[in-house]
Write a protein that holds these residues in place. Structure first.
Motif, mmCIF file in Angstrom:
data_model
loop_
_atom_site.group_PDB
_atom_site.id
_atom_site.type_symbol
_atom_site.label_atom_id
_atom_site.label_comp_id
_atom_site.label_asym_id
_atom_site.label_seq_id
_atom_site.Cartn_x
_atom_site.Cartn_y
_atom_site.Cartn_z
ATOM 1 N N GLU A 1 35.326 60.730 114.751
ATOM 2 C CA GLU A 1 35.606 60.245 113.423
ATOM 3 C C GLU A 1 36.620 61.348 112.964
ATOM 4 O OE1 GLU A 1 31.452 60.605 111.875
ATOM 5 O OE2 GLU A 1 32.798 59.391 109.821
ATOM 6 N N TYR B 1 26.277 65.431 104.133
ATOM 7 C CA TYR B 1 24.907 64.786 104.208
ATOM 8 C C TYR B 1 24.484 65.338 105.933
ATOM 9 C CZ TYR B 1 28.601 63.587 108.116
ATOM 10 O OH TYR B 1 29.823 64.066 109.174
ATOM 11 N N ASP C 1 33.716 64.027 106.759
ATOM 12 C CA ASP C 1 32.953 63.487 108.092
ATOM 13 C C ASP C 1 33.863 63.263 108.795
ATOM 14 O OD1 ASP C 1 31.161 61.477 108.487
ATOM 15 O OD2 ASP C 1 31.683 59.696 107.783
ATOM 16 N N GLU D 1 35.839 56.111 112.849
ATOM 17 C CA GLU D 1 35.036 56.239 113.559
ATOM 18 C C GLU D 1 33.731 55.779 114.735
ATOM 19 O OE1 GLU D 1 31.242 57.213 111.836
ATOM 20 O OE2 GLU D 1 31.921 56.798 109.757
ATOM 21 N N ASP E 1 28.443 65.208 114.800
ATOM 22 C CA ASP E 1 29.058 64.882 113.369
ATOM 23 C C ASP E 1 28.391 65.265 112.022
ATOM 24 O OD1 ASP E 1 29.705 62.721 111.145
ATOM 25 O OD2 ASP E 1 28.514 61.243 111.925
ATOM 26 N N VAL F 1 29.577 60.296 100.682
ATOM 27 C CA VAL F 1 30.126 60.551 101.922
ATOM 28 C C VAL F 1 30.250 59.130 102.366
ATOM 29 C CG1 VAL F 1 27.624 60.372 103.017
ATOM 30 C CG2 VAL F 1 29.423 60.873 105.159
ATOM 31 N N HIS F 2 29.619 58.088 102.182
ATOM 32 C CA HIS F 2 29.224 56.552 102.019
ATOM 33 C C HIS F 2 30.219 56.171 100.461
ATOM 34 C CE1 HIS F 2 27.156 56.362 105.849
ATOM 35 N NE2 HIS F 2 27.831 56.546 106.037
ATOM 36 N N HIS G 1 34.197 53.057 106.559
ATOM 37 C CA HIS G 1 33.944 53.501 105.027
ATOM 38 C C HIS G 1 34.877 54.900 104.155
ATOM 39 C CE1 HIS G 1 31.752 57.130 105.861
ATOM 40 N NE2 HIS G 1 31.604 57.168 106.812
HETATM 41 N N1 GLY Z 1 28.086 60.899 108.828
HETATM 42 C C1 GLY Z 1 28.225 59.708 108.473
HETATM 43 C C2 GLY Z 1 28.677 58.613 109.287
HETATM 44 O O1 GLY Z 1 29.613 58.722 109.875
HETATM 45 O O2 GLY Z 1 28.550 57.614 108.749
#
Ligand code: GLY
Ligand code: MN
Ligand code: MN
Length: 430
Positions: free
Chosen positions: A400, A233, A275, A385, A264, A366-367, A360
């Motif tokens: 995170e 991302y 992530d 996170e 991030d 990533v999501h 998430h």
């Molecule tokens: N990097 C995107 C998130 O932490 O949700």
């Protein structure tokens, strides 16, 4: 591909699990992503559709996967792939594309045909079926003004076959994709390991006076040289007050003495995402206040991580984490007992400084695609996170990690990535 071949058993099993959820005498059709136009004659780099990849592992544009359990036309039509036939022109300008044999090997689908034959073959198969599963994007946070390939196919099929029943593939995909198998966790672990290398490089190289984009360059350097396709991302490299902009992606400021830099970023490896967030002092030492805030976030993160166990729901979990964060914010003098007493239940006082969710699903996206309201189950991978963002102090801290839920409790896929404030300072000053 830059990544090590993924065991085709994974894709075979995923298809079997999908088919087990299908209604009798149904066909399901999955499309690759479009090659998206940029400007002039250019395209954005291709990224495979995550569902198609999950079900067949093919990483090329213009691939179509068709599933039709017990297809009356014959066993070889129960699983079928269409892929574009290459030619001399493509060979010269773009290079290798799958042969039918290679596509069959990667996907473990025996029957691979060229797309030039698709219309006639599909027509016959659809006419044999009662139901057609189409795979339109049902990510509950997704919005787009442009129809992607699956959506376009769904519309054209509805027009061409108005008397068929149409079914949604996404509820099944959600059920399957939210539970990761061993093969998937192995690939995700590699994405995390590459992300670790990038963070260690940042710790060793970051200095006052550098720019955020120089830090970003150090991240992508490690990603690419270790076989990642790139960022999972758009990375956030946010020093000082920038860290309080949750989706800051400009990455254009100069790192100033005394600031904390929130990062991030996560590698994408084999189409799976890592992530990570870490927040480090630009000059190598946190101030006392920065360390207090850092340790508050770290405490919340450690407590939250322990709650990532089977049975809990995301709603209960977020409520609990909110209470832990609330106590930390009171200790830091950021909110008071009166603020809490007067808070609106739908927007608790802690939200002033911690305004996003704690976790998430993570996976191919990533999501990641998942059912939001089912209890946690073993095999799910969540991020953890928490963060505290204090614009009036030019300070934002998020920490995170990526956590696998198992029957033996949470397993941190990022357990080797430095996280304790003292350890980060030690590595920055080594
Ligand atoms: N990097 C995107 C998130 O932490 O949700
Ligand atoms: Mn993140
Ligand atoms: Mn995240």
């Amino acid at each position: 591909m830059k990544y090590k071949a993924i065991n085709p058993e994974l894709f075979k099993l995923n298809r079997e699990r999908f088919c087990a959820h299908m209604k009798p005498n149904s066909i399901a059709i999955f499309q690759a992503n479009d090659l998206l136009p940029r400007n002039g004659d250019c395209h954005f780099p291709f990224r495979q559709n995550s569902d198609l990849f999950y079900l067949c592992g093919l990483d090329q544009e213009e691939v179509v996967l068709v599933l039709y359990p017990n297809c009356p036309k014959g066993k070889q039509f129960e699983e079928l792939i269409f892929t574009k036939k290459t030619n001399d022109y493509i060979k010269i300008w773009e290079g290798y594309k799958y042969t039918q044999e290679d596509a069959a090997k990667v996907s473990a689908v025996a029957n691979v045909m060229w797309t030039e034959n698709m219309d006639s073959v599909l027509k016959e198969m659809i006419q044999l079926a009662d139901n057609i599963y189409v795979n339109t994007n049902e990510n509950d946070r997704a919005h787009s003004e442009v129809d992607e390939r699956n959506a376009r196919l769904a519309k054209s099929l509805r027009a061409a076959y108005p008397a068929h029943e149409f079914m949604r593939a996404q509820p099944i995909m959600k059920k399957l994709r939210m539970i990761k198998s061993t093969h998937e966790v192995e690939v995700m672990q590699e994405a995390c390991n590459i992300t670790e290398k990038a963070f260690r490089r940042v710790l060793a190289t970051t200095k006052v006076g550098m720019t955020e984009y120089e830090v970003e360059a150090n991240v992508i350097y490690e990603f690419i040289r270790n076989g990642a396709s790139g960022h999972a991302y758009t990375p956030i490299i946010a020093s000082g007050a920038n860290a309080c902009v949750l989706h800051y992606i400009a990455n254009e400021s100069t790192l100033k003495d005394g600031e904390v830099m929130l990062m991030d970023f996560g590698a994408e490896y084999g189409n799976y995402a890592a992530d990570l967030s870490r927040s480090i002092p630009v000059n190598g030492r946190y101030t006392e206040r920065q360390k207090a805030v850092y340790n508050a976030v770290l405490h919340v993160k450690k407590e939250a991580e322990k709650m990532l166990v089977a049975g809990t729901t995301l709603t209960e979990y977020h409520k609990e984490v909110g209470l832990i964060m609330q106590a930390e914010l009171v200790n830091l003098g950021l909110i008071t007992a009166t603020d809490i007493k007067n808070q609106r239940p739908e927007w608790p006082a802690y939200k002033k400084y911690f305004m996003h969710g704690t976790s998430h699903h993570l996976g191919l996206d990533v999501h990641d695609l998942a059912e939001r309201y089912v209890p946690f189950q073993n095999g799910m991978v969540f991020t953890c996170e928490p963060g505290i963002y204090i614009p009036e102090e030019n300070l934002g801290i998020r920490i995170e990690d990526d956590i696998l839920i198992t029957e033996n409790g949470p397993v941190n896929l990022m357990k080797n990535i430095p996280i304790e404030a003292d350890h980060i300072e030690e590595l920055m000053n080594a």
